[in-house]
Write a protein that holds these residues in place. Structure first.
Motif, short mmCIF file in Angstrom:
data_model
loop_
_atom_site.label_atom_id
_atom_site.label_comp_id
_atom_site.label_asym_id
_atom_site.label_seq_id
_atom_site.Cartn_x
_atom_site.Cartn_y
_atom_site.Cartn_z
N GLU A 130 5.40 4.11 3.37
CA GLU A 130 6.39 5.07 3.86
C GLU A 130 7.27 5.56 2.71
OE1 GLU A 130 8.80 7.53 5.63
OE2 GLU A 130 7.08 6.65 6.68
N ASP A 171 11.25 4.91 -1.75
CA ASP A 171 12.40 5.46 -2.48
C ASP A 171 13.61 4.52 -2.41
OD1 ASP A 171 10.90 7.69 -3.12
OD2 ASP A 171 11.85 8.98 -1.60
N ASP A 172 13.88 3.98 -1.23
CA ASP A 172 15.03 3.09 -1.06
C ASP A 172 14.87 1.78 -1.83
OD1 ASP A 172 16.16 4.96 0.62
OD2 ASP A 172 15.70 3.86 2.48
N SER A 174 10.17 7.08 2.36
CA SER A 174 11.60 6.77 2.34
C SER A 174 11.85 5.30 2.01
CB SER A 174 12.27 7.15 3.66
OG SER A 174 11.72 6.40 4.73
#
Length: 94
Positions: A12, A17-18, A14
């Motif tokens: 995923e 990235d997190d 996001s």
């Protein structure tokens, strides 16, 4: 030394990235310990390659133990991970 090539397939976006800042801190810590000699994404951005350098007695399971500590693994940010022993015939890592 024995070398292992780990291929990460990102999950995923996001979550990737997190988790990226913690992942990069992990990579830097393993680099300073001499366990990782190279790391980075492929140009298409879907996967990354990590090259580990471990003692001659190391196994793929031990390489996996190192990478199990990676925040990408801990947080479930990867869709897949493959680890294989690698034989660098032209070795610039030593």
């Amino acid at each position: 030394m024995k070398y292992f090539a780990a291929t990460y397939t990102y999950g995923e976006p996001s979550l990737v990235d997190d988790t990226r800042p913690a992942h990069r801190e992990f990579i830097a810590s393993q680099l300073s310990l001499g366990r990782i000699v190279g790391s980075g994404p492929f140009a298409d951005g879907d996967q990354a390659l990590i090259i580990l350098q471990l003692p001659d007695s190391a196994t793929e399971a031990e390489a996996a133990d190192v990478l199990d500590q990676d925040p990408y693994t801990v947080e479930g940010a990867l869709a897949a991970r493959e680890i294989r022993e690698w034989n660098p015939v032209m070795n610039i890592f030593a």
